[in-house]
Motif scaffolding. Sequence first.
Motif, PDB file in Angstrom:
ATOM      1  N   ASP A  87       5.489   3.970   5.946  1.00 46.26           N
ATOM      2  CA  ASP A  87       5.020   2.710   5.591  1.00 46.26           C
ATOM      3  C   ASP A  87       6.076   1.999   5.235  1.00 46.26           C
ATOM      4  O   ASP A  87       6.384   0.681   5.924  1.00 46.26           O
ATOM      5  CB  ASP A  87       3.996   2.566   4.500  1.00 46.26           C
ATOM      6  N   GLY A 114       2.083   4.559  -0.781  1.00 45.06           N
ATOM      7  CA  GLY A 114       1.645   5.804  -1.520  1.00 45.06           C
ATOM      8  C   GLY A 114       0.459   5.760  -1.625  1.00 45.06           C
ATOM      9  O   GLY A 114      -0.211   6.602  -2.375  1.00 45.06           O
ATOM     10  N   SER A 115      -0.572   4.947  -1.025  1.00 49.64           N
ATOM     11  CA  SER A 115      -2.007   4.824  -1.262  1.00 49.64           C
ATOM     12  C   SER A 115      -2.526   5.646  -0.009  1.00 49.64           C
ATOM     13  O   SER A 115      -3.766   5.958  -0.201  1.00 49.64           O
ATOM     14  CB  SER A 115      -2.445   3.302  -1.038  1.00 49.64           C
ATOM     15  N   LYS A 116      -2.145   5.912   0.742  1.00 49.60           N
ATOM     16  CA  LYS A 116      -2.632   6.701   1.967  1.00 49.60           C
ATOM     17  C   LYS A 116      -2.525   8.108   1.893  1.00 49.60           C
ATOM     18  O   LYS A 116      -1.426   8.608   1.869  1.00 49.60           O
ATOM     19  CB  LYS A 116      -2.161   6.142   3.326  1.00 49.60           C
ATOM     20  N   ARG A 160       0.757  -1.286  -0.061  1.00 51.29           N
ATOM     21  CA  ARG A 160       0.006  -0.023  -0.048  1.00 51.29           C
ATOM     22  C   ARG A 160       0.975   1.191  -0.030  1.00 51.29           C
ATOM     23  O   ARG A 160       0.177   2.139   0.329  1.00 51.29           O
ATOM     24  CB  ARG A 160      -0.991   0.076   1.293  1.00 51.29           C
ATOM     25  N   ILE A 170       5.290   7.928   1.839  1.00 53.39           N
ATOM     26  CA  ILE A 170       5.589   6.700   1.645  1.00 53.39           C
ATOM     27  C   ILE A 170       6.461   6.162   2.529  1.00 53.39           C
ATOM     28  O   ILE A 170       6.704   5.087   3.081  1.00 53.39           O
ATOM     29  CB  ILE A 170       6.097   6.721   0.258  1.00 53.39           C
TER      30      ILE A 170
END
Length: 78
Positions: A60, A50-52, A48, A57
């Motif tokens: 994570d 870069g998805s939040k 995930r 980044i």
Amino acid sequence: MKDKDYDYINPKHYQTYEKQPYEMMIDIWGVEAFIKHCEMTAFKYRMRLGSKPNEPIERDLEKAKWYENKAKELKEKL
């Protein structure tokens, strides 16, 4: 909370008991199960990246690395 001084890897709420939550997990489910948990959690964090929204980044990535390192450390002790 987006405080630069906040420890996202080992926050204070993980330090309120005599043992860390991961140590309790090992006590309950065993070291091999916890190693698998670490490997799967590291995978989740990497998938995930870069998805939040509004989350770097790197955060994570740091979490994934913590779980990967913990799994490696525990495997070496088996």
